[in-house]
Enzyme design. Structure first.
Site, PDB file in Angstrom:
ATOM      1  N   ASP A 173      -2.447  -3.968  -3.441  1.00 42.35           N
ATOM      2  CA  ASP A 173      -1.657  -4.366  -2.446  1.00 42.35           C
ATOM      3  C   ASP A 173      -1.701  -3.227  -1.257  1.00 42.35           C
ATOM      4  O   ASP A 173      -1.969  -2.154  -1.612  1.00 42.35           O
ATOM      5  CB  ASP A 173      -0.183  -4.307  -3.076  1.00 42.35           C
ATOM      6  CG  ASP A 173       0.477  -5.570  -2.036  1.00 42.35           C
ATOM      7  OD1 ASP A 173       0.072  -5.911  -0.953  1.00 42.35           O
ATOM      8  OD2 ASP A 173       1.975  -5.393  -2.037  1.00 42.35           O
ATOM      9  N   HIS A 182      -8.767  -5.650   4.318  1.00 36.47           N
ATOM     10  CA  HIS A 182      -9.590  -6.484   3.170  1.00 36.47           C
ATOM     11  C   HIS A 182     -10.687  -5.863   3.195  1.00 36.47           C
ATOM     12  O   HIS A 182     -11.448  -5.736   1.954  1.00 36.47           O
ATOM     13  CB  HIS A 182      -9.270  -7.902   3.569  1.00 36.47           C
ATOM     14  CG  HIS A 182      -8.041  -8.365   3.589  1.00 36.47           C
ATOM     15  ND1 HIS A 182      -7.075  -8.059   2.714  1.00 36.47           N
ATOM     16  CD2 HIS A 182      -7.309  -9.321   4.352  1.00 36.47           C
ATOM     17  CE1 HIS A 182      -5.942  -8.975   2.891  1.00 36.47           C
ATOM     18  NE2 HIS A 182      -6.052  -9.437   3.947  1.00 36.47           N
ATOM     19  N   LEU A 193     -18.605  -3.383 -19.247  1.00 29.40           N
ATOM     20  CA  LEU A 193     -17.165  -3.829 -18.768  1.00 29.40           C
ATOM     21  C   LEU A 193     -17.118  -5.207 -18.219  1.00 29.40           C
ATOM     22  O   LEU A 193     -18.133  -5.913 -17.961  1.00 29.40           O
ATOM     23  CB  LEU A 193     -17.207  -3.021 -17.238  1.00 29.40           C
ATOM     24  CG  LEU A 193     -15.788  -3.481 -16.355  1.00 29.40           C
ATOM     25  CD1 LEU A 193     -14.628  -2.915 -17.053  1.00 29.40           C
ATOM     26  CD2 LEU A 193     -15.929  -2.777 -14.895  1.00 29.40           C
TER      27      LEU A 193
HETATM   28  C1  FPP Z   1      -3.115  -7.491  -0.866  1.00 28.81           C
HETATM   29  O1  FPP Z   1      -2.947  -6.884   0.527  1.00 28.81           O
HETATM   30  C2  FPP Z   1      -4.298  -7.991  -1.004  1.00 28.81           C
HETATM   31  C3  FPP Z   1      -5.079  -8.955  -0.925  1.00 28.81           C
HETATM   32  C4  FPP Z   1      -3.983 -10.352  -0.872  1.00 28.81           C
HETATM   33  C5  FPP Z   1      -6.386  -9.255  -1.277  1.00 28.81           C
HETATM   34  C6  FPP Z   1      -7.126  -8.331  -2.005  1.00 28.81           C
HETATM   35  C7  FPP Z   1      -8.366  -8.495  -2.038  1.00 28.81           C
HETATM   36  C8  FPP Z   1      -9.314  -7.506  -1.741  1.00 28.81           C
HETATM   37  C9  FPP Z   1      -9.072  -6.201  -1.888  1.00 28.81           C
HETATM   38  C10 FPP Z   1     -10.844  -8.080  -1.676  1.00 28.81           C
HETATM   39  C11 FPP Z   1     -11.140  -8.359  -3.029  1.00 28.81           C
HETATM   40  C12 FPP Z   1     -12.608  -8.364  -3.269  1.00 28.81           C
HETATM   41  C13 FPP Z   1     -12.992  -8.564  -4.242  1.00 28.81           C
HETATM   42  C14 FPP Z   1     -14.732  -8.509  -4.223  1.00 28.81           C
HETATM   43  C15 FPP Z   1     -12.574  -8.927  -5.494  1.00 28.81           C
HETATM   44  P1  FPP Z   1      -2.147  -7.543   1.544  1.00 28.81           P
HETATM   45  O2  FPP Z   1      -2.769  -8.260   2.502  1.00 28.81           O
HETATM   46  O3  FPP Z   1      -0.787  -8.172   0.847  1.00 28.81           O
HETATM   47  O4  FPP Z   1      -1.424  -6.220   2.304  1.00 28.81           O
HETATM   48  P2  FPP Z   1      -0.052  -6.001   2.708  1.00 28.81           P
HETATM   49  O5  FPP Z   1       1.057  -6.194   1.608  1.00 28.81           O
HETATM   50  O6  FPP Z   1      -0.156  -4.707   3.472  1.00 28.81           O
HETATM   51  O7  FPP Z   1       0.232  -7.118   3.615  1.00 28.81           O
END
Ligand code: FPP
Length: 245
Positions: A21, A38, A132
């Protein structure tokens, strides 16, 4: 001394689950679009997968896209889908080289057809991996999963395969999308919130929970070692008393 030096390599968690997050907030605080966060987050996924693989962790489950994330603005949903699938495709040769097997849990039917096909290919290509297991929770929520489990078991009863009184904890565990995996030993959530957010509710029953204020793009190898160090300092009693362990 770093946390890397302090963790006991012989007492590693078998299964680590992570709620990644804080990408959006990380980007906004730096004057960027959320998608930039992201994109940085994808780099961290690569580093943490690498580190977990080197540490001999057997399962790493990452909450990459929740059922609730479908409600985000369509543009962000598209960006996330395309980031995730292209990152996985790009990394597949390295996953194979590092003996990592890819798997996914979640409501695949809701994903665009091309994303389903492209991910299915990466899963096939890495299926010989014996190190893994990188398990991506995509279009996943625990309540969706539990509804699915109830439907599966109800059908088994309806078809006369099992009696209602024969339903045990294992009937449920075996019907979950994580059936082939041990329960997570350690849950890490980045980004400062202290909640589970519909993630692996059944499977996390005995997990040690670790929350950090670090945003996911700032999370690094040392942060992972710190979480493992913290995990190793706890006594896991599973309902028993210390003397029984
Ligand atoms: C939360 O941050 C994150 C997500 C909803 C997406 C997580 C995805 C990635 C890190 C990419 C994954 C990639 C692979 C290859 C698996 P948020 O957008 O909710 O952040 P915020 O709480 O600050 O709004």
């Amino acid at each position: 001394m770093t946390f890397a030096d302090q963790i006991d390599k012989k007492r590693m968690p078998k299964h680590i689950a992570i709620i990644m997050d804080g990408n959006g907030r990380w980007a906004k605080e730096r004057g960027h679009e959320r998608s930039y966060g992201h994109a940085q987050g994808v780099d961290v996924v690569r580093k943490i997968t690498d580190a977990s693989s080197r540490l001999g962790i057997q399962y790493l489950t990452l909450y990459a896209f929740s059922t609730e994330n479908w409600n985000r603005p369509q543009e962000e949903v598209n960006i996330l889908m395309s980031l995730i699938v292209s990152a996985i495709e790009r990394e597949t040769p390295d996953l194979i080289k590092n003996n990592v097997r890819l798997s996914t849990i979640g409501d695949f039917q809701r994903m665009p057809a091309d994303v389903q096909e492209r991910l299915a290919k990466c899963i096939r290509d890495t299926s010989a991996g014996t190190g893994l297991t990188l398990n991506l929770a995509l279009s996943y929520s625990s309540r969706w999963e539990l509804v699915d489990v109830v439907k599966k078991i109800a059908k088994q009863v309806q078809q006369g395969d099992i009696e209602v009184d024969e339903i045990t904890e294992s009937t449920i565990t075996d019907a979950l999308s994580t059936a082939s995996m041990p329960d997570p030993d350690l849950l890490i959530r980045t980004g400062g919130e202290v909640r589970i957010s519909n993630f692996l509710l059944w499977q996390l029953s005995y997990a040690e929970l670790y929350f950090t204020a670090e945003y996911w793009p700032d999370f690094n190898e040392e942060s992972l070692y710190k979480a493992i160090y913290d995990y190793q300092s706890r006594e896991r009693r599973f309902g028993k008393i210390s003397e029984q362990l």
